[in-house]
Design a protein around this motif. Structure first.
Motif, PDB file in Angstrom:
ATOM      1  N   ARG A  26     -13.550  -6.148 -63.363  1.00 12.67           N
ATOM      2  CA  ARG A  26     -13.496  -7.617 -63.637  1.00 12.67           C
ATOM      3  C   ARG A  26     -13.433  -8.080 -65.139  1.00 12.67           C
ATOM      4  NH1 ARG A  26     -12.339 -11.249 -59.338  1.00 12.67           N
ATOM      5  NH2 ARG A  26     -13.754 -10.751 -57.395  1.00 12.67           N
ATOM      6  N   THR A  27     -12.410  -9.076 -65.285  1.00 13.61           N
ATOM      7  CA  THR A  27     -12.564  -9.507 -66.715  1.00 13.61           C
ATOM      8  C   THR A  27     -13.685 -10.459 -66.820  1.00 13.61           C
ATOM      9  OG1 THR A  27     -10.989 -11.524 -66.025  1.00 13.61           O
ATOM     10  CG2 THR A  27      -9.855  -9.593 -66.745  1.00 13.61           C
ATOM     11  N   SER A  28     -14.019 -10.859 -68.080  1.00 16.30           N
ATOM     12  CA  SER A  28     -14.875 -11.672 -68.439  1.00 16.30           C
ATOM     13  C   SER A  28     -14.668 -13.334 -67.788  1.00 16.30           C
ATOM     14  CB  SER A  28     -15.199 -12.174 -69.965  1.00 16.30           C
ATOM     15  OG  SER A  28     -15.609 -10.938 -70.426  1.00 16.30           O
ATOM     16  N   TYR A  29     -13.366 -13.261 -67.394  1.00 20.85           N
ATOM     17  CA  TYR A  29     -13.117 -14.775 -66.838  1.00 20.85           C
ATOM     18  C   TYR A  29     -13.015 -14.718 -65.286  1.00 20.85           C
ATOM     19  CZ  TYR A  29     -11.494 -14.754 -71.688  1.00 20.85           C
ATOM     20  OH  TYR A  29     -11.362 -14.649 -73.026  1.00 20.85           O
ATOM     21  N   GLY A  30     -13.177 -13.530 -64.682  1.00 21.87           N
ATOM     22  CA  GLY A  30     -13.382 -13.525 -63.389  1.00 21.87           C
ATOM     23  C   GLY A  30     -12.117 -13.164 -62.476  1.00 21.87           C
ATOM     24  N   GLY A  31     -11.005 -12.510 -63.432  1.00 20.70           N
ATOM     25  CA  GLY A  31      -9.814 -12.179 -62.877  1.00 20.70           C
ATOM     26  C   GLY A  31      -9.998 -10.889 -62.559  1.00 20.70           C
ATOM     27  N   LEU A  32      -9.076  -9.881 -62.183  1.00 20.77           N
ATOM     28  CA  LEU A  32      -8.974  -8.491 -61.986  1.00 20.77           C
ATOM     29  C   LEU A  32      -8.082  -7.962 -63.007  1.00 20.77           C
ATOM     30  CD1 LEU A  32      -9.002  -8.361 -58.076  1.00 20.77           C
ATOM     31  CD2 LEU A  32     -10.801  -7.605 -59.459  1.00 20.77           C
ATOM     32  N   ALA A  33      -8.256  -6.718 -63.321  1.00 20.70           N
ATOM     33  CA  ALA A  33      -7.409  -6.107 -64.420  1.00 20.70           C
ATOM     34  C   ALA A  33      -7.682  -4.632 -64.257  1.00 20.70           C
ATOM     35  CB  ALA A  33      -7.752  -6.516 -65.880  1.00 20.70           C
ATOM     36  N   SER A  94      -9.561 -19.861 -69.229  1.00 21.98           N
ATOM     37  CA  SER A  94     -10.672 -21.002 -69.176  1.00 21.98           C
ATOM     38  C   SER A  94     -11.868 -20.140 -69.015  1.00 21.98           C
ATOM     39  CB  SER A  94     -10.648 -22.002 -68.195  1.00 21.98           C
ATOM     40  OG  SER A  94     -10.536 -21.413 -66.818  1.00 21.98           O
ATOM     41  N   SER A  95     -13.051 -20.478 -69.492  1.00 19.78           N
ATOM     42  CA  SER A  95     -14.353 -19.936 -69.527  1.00 19.78           C
ATOM     43  C   SER A  95     -15.391 -20.790 -70.110  1.00 19.78           C
ATOM     44  CB  SER A  95     -14.570 -18.508 -70.160  1.00 19.78           C
ATOM     45  OG  SER A  95     -14.613 -18.724 -71.394  1.00 19.78           O
ATOM     46  N   SER A  96     -16.442 -20.237 -70.415  1.00 21.70           N
ATOM     47  CA  SER A  96     -17.606 -20.764 -70.852  1.00 21.70           C
ATOM     48  C   SER A  96     -17.415 -21.192 -72.266  1.00 21.70           C
ATOM     49  CB  SER A  96     -19.038 -20.216 -70.683  1.00 21.70           C
ATOM     50  OG  SER A  96     -18.985 -19.015 -71.339  1.00 21.70           O
ATOM     51  N   TYR A  97     -16.240 -20.877 -72.800  1.00 24.90           N
ATOM     52  CA  TYR A  97     -15.899 -21.203 -74.222  1.00 24.90           C
ATOM     53  C   TYR A  97     -15.979 -22.757 -74.479  1.00 24.90           C
ATOM     54  CZ  TYR A  97     -15.571 -16.299 -75.466  1.00 24.90           C
ATOM     55  OH  TYR A  97     -15.599 -15.184 -75.626  1.00 24.90           O
ATOM     56  N   SER A  98     -14.986 -23.276 -73.346  1.00 28.99           N
ATOM     57  CA  SER A  98     -14.596 -24.585 -73.688  1.00 28.99           C
ATOM     58  C   SER A  98     -15.697 -25.451 -73.911  1.00 28.99           C
ATOM     59  CB  SER A  98     -13.625 -25.065 -72.422  1.00 28.99           C
ATOM     60  OG  SER A  98     -14.707 -24.998 -71.263  1.00 28.99           O
ATOM     61  N   ASN A 108     -23.956 -20.031 -78.199  1.00 26.81           N
ATOM     62  CA  ASN A 108     -24.568 -20.136 -76.737  1.00 26.81           C
ATOM     63  C   ASN A 108     -26.170 -20.215 -77.013  1.00 26.81           C
ATOM     64  OD1 ASN A 108     -25.365 -19.890 -74.092  1.00 26.81           O
ATOM     65  ND2 ASN A 108     -23.847 -18.189 -73.823  1.00 26.81           N
ATOM     66  N   SER A 109     -26.628 -21.306 -76.456  1.00 27.14           N
ATOM     67  CA  SER A 109     -28.064 -21.368 -76.710  1.00 27.14           C
ATOM     68  C   SER A 109     -28.796 -20.877 -75.406  1.00 27.14           C
ATOM     69  CB  SER A 109     -28.472 -22.682 -76.807  1.00 27.14           C
ATOM     70  OG  SER A 109     -27.897 -23.764 -75.828  1.00 27.14           O
ATOM     71  N   THR A 110     -28.122 -20.572 -74.469  1.00 24.17           N
ATOM     72  CA  THR A 110     -28.966 -20.242 -73.056  1.00 24.17           C
ATOM     73  C   THR A 110     -29.858 -18.814 -73.360  1.00 24.17           C
ATOM     74  OG1 THR A 110     -26.582 -20.536 -71.959  1.00 24.17           O
ATOM     75  CG2 THR A 110     -28.207 -19.187 -70.750  1.00 24.17           C
ATOM     76  N   PRO A 111     -31.197 -18.899 -72.690  1.00 22.59           N
ATOM     77  CA  PRO A 111     -31.977 -17.954 -73.144  1.00 22.59           C
ATOM     78  C   PRO A 111     -31.332 -16.532 -72.644  1.00 22.59           C
ATOM     79  CG  PRO A 111     -32.984 -19.769 -71.785  1.00 22.59           C
ATOM     80  CD  PRO A 111     -31.616 -19.922 -71.806  1.00 22.59           C
ATOM     81  N   SER A 181     -16.967 -13.998 -62.433  1.00 15.97           N
ATOM     82  CA  SER A 181     -16.281 -15.616 -62.518  1.00 15.97           C
ATOM     83  C   SER A 181     -17.542 -16.440 -62.901  1.00 15.97           C
ATOM     84  CB  SER A 181     -15.753 -16.319 -61.242  1.00 15.97           C
ATOM     85  OG  SER A 181     -16.781 -16.565 -60.067  1.00 15.97           O
ATOM     86  N   THR A 182     -18.781 -16.047 -62.556  1.00 13.51           N
ATOM     87  CA  THR A 182     -19.997 -16.875 -62.956  1.00 13.51           C
ATOM     88  C   THR A 182     -20.690 -16.285 -64.162  1.00 13.51           C
ATOM     89  OG1 THR A 182     -21.274 -15.857 -61.301  1.00 13.51           O
ATOM     90  CG2 THR A 182     -20.226 -17.898 -60.672  1.00 13.51           C
ATOM     91  N   THR A 183     -20.074 -15.227 -64.723  1.00 13.57           N
ATOM     92  CA  THR A 183     -20.619 -14.464 -65.765  1.00 13.57           C
ATOM     93  C   THR A 183     -20.187 -14.827 -67.133  1.00 13.57           C
ATOM     94  OG1 THR A 183     -20.958 -12.480 -64.334  1.00 13.57           O
ATOM     95  CG2 THR A 183     -21.179 -11.912 -66.659  1.00 13.57           C
ATOM     96  N   THR A 184     -20.972 -15.080 -68.071  1.00 15.44           N
ATOM     97  CA  THR A 184     -20.453 -15.491 -69.438  1.00 15.44           C
ATOM     98  C   THR A 184     -19.927 -13.805 -70.044  1.00 15.44           C
ATOM     99  OG1 THR A 184     -22.678 -15.125 -70.508  1.00 15.44           O
ATOM    100  CG2 THR A 184     -22.000 -17.319 -69.793  1.00 15.44           C
TER     101      THR A 184
END
Length: 263
Positions: A26-33, A94-98, A108-111, A181-184
């Motif tokens: 799985r890619t970091s964006y939720g796709g398959l590779a 697209s991802s959490s970068y935007s 990224n300030s997420t704990p 897809s929900t993983t940063t």
């Protein structure tokens, strides 16, 4: 004697190549590779077979739109993206970068949660462990967890969301199915061999890391770092001038990048 050595060498080579078969992830964006080792079987048939295997595992038919996104330079892996015939799993930029970047600067300030092997729970560290090894954890805080939080499942050596209860030790009672897809992209994975948390180069469709980064990517354990492309954070401009080489060196010294990833 020469013939024996030839057979032994051939056998070793075959064993080596067998371990370099194409591997779906799985890619970091939720796709398959599919990652394709230049020293292994790089035929289109073997790549398609591995992509089909991943789609069958997901129950989504067979692989379609198989495209080589990143070509191999003869040393590093090539990467082919694909969809499944039943339901799209296509590569997306697209991802959490935007939502958190400006001028190609990511923060990224997420704990950041680390695995506590003594309790089996995921907790926030009391400091920023640069090598991924946390020795002191903060007390339980319910706001640190949400439906996308990944917990280490020691029974499958993978990171998964929790569908059960998170106790006061940060331990999950029941695990769900990994969803990239929900993983940063700076998600930390627990490596039981080193007993440290680090980022992962290749994540399988089940949430298991098949290639751990030796050193966590800069910013993954806390802090921030620079990237070269706002649309594709994995894109790296190759330094070609003395000024660019000097800038890369300064970035490494100042901790703005991770060697092999964005340096």
């Amino acid at each position: 004697m020469k013939k024996v050595c030839f057979y032994i060498s051939s056998l070793i080579l075959l064993l080596f190549l067998a371990n370099c078969a194409p591997s779906a992830y799985r890619t970091s964006y939720g796709g398959l590779a599919v990652a394709v080792d230049p020293w292994g079987d790089t035929s289109y048939y073997s790549i398609k077979s591995e992509a089909d295997r991943a789609c069958r595992y997901l129950g989504n038919g067979t692989a379609v739109n198989l495209v080589e996104k990143i070509k191999s330079d003869g040393i590093s892996n090539a990467h082919w993206t694909f969809d499944c015939s039943s339901g799209s799993s296509s590569y997306s930029s697209s991802s959490s970068y935007s939502s958190s970047q400006s001028n190609n600067y990511y923060s990224n300030s997420t704990p950041k949660l680390f695995y506590d092997s003594s309790t089996g729970g995921m907790k926030e560290c009391t400091y920023v462990p640069q090598d991924g090894n946390c020795l002191s954890f903060k007390p339980y805080k319910a706001s640190n967890y949400n439906k996308s939080t990944l917990f280490y499942d020691s029974s499958s050596n993978s990171m998964k969301p929790c569908i059960g209860i998170v106790d006061l030790n940060g331990k999950c009672t029941a695990f769900g199915i990994y969803n990239a897809s929900t993983t940063t992209k700076d998600q930390l994975f627990y490596n039981p061999q080193t007993r440290k948390m680090t980022t992962c180069n290749f994540v399988t469709i089940t949430g298991e890391c098949s290639h751990y980064d030796i050193v966590p990517r800069t910013g993954s354990t806390g802090g921030s770092y620079n990237i070269d492309s706002a649309s594709n954070p994995y894109y790296k401009k190759v330094p070609r001038t003395s000024q660019q080489l000097m800038k890369s060196g300064m970035d490494m010294l100042s901790g703005n990048c991770t060697l092999g990833l964005n340096c």
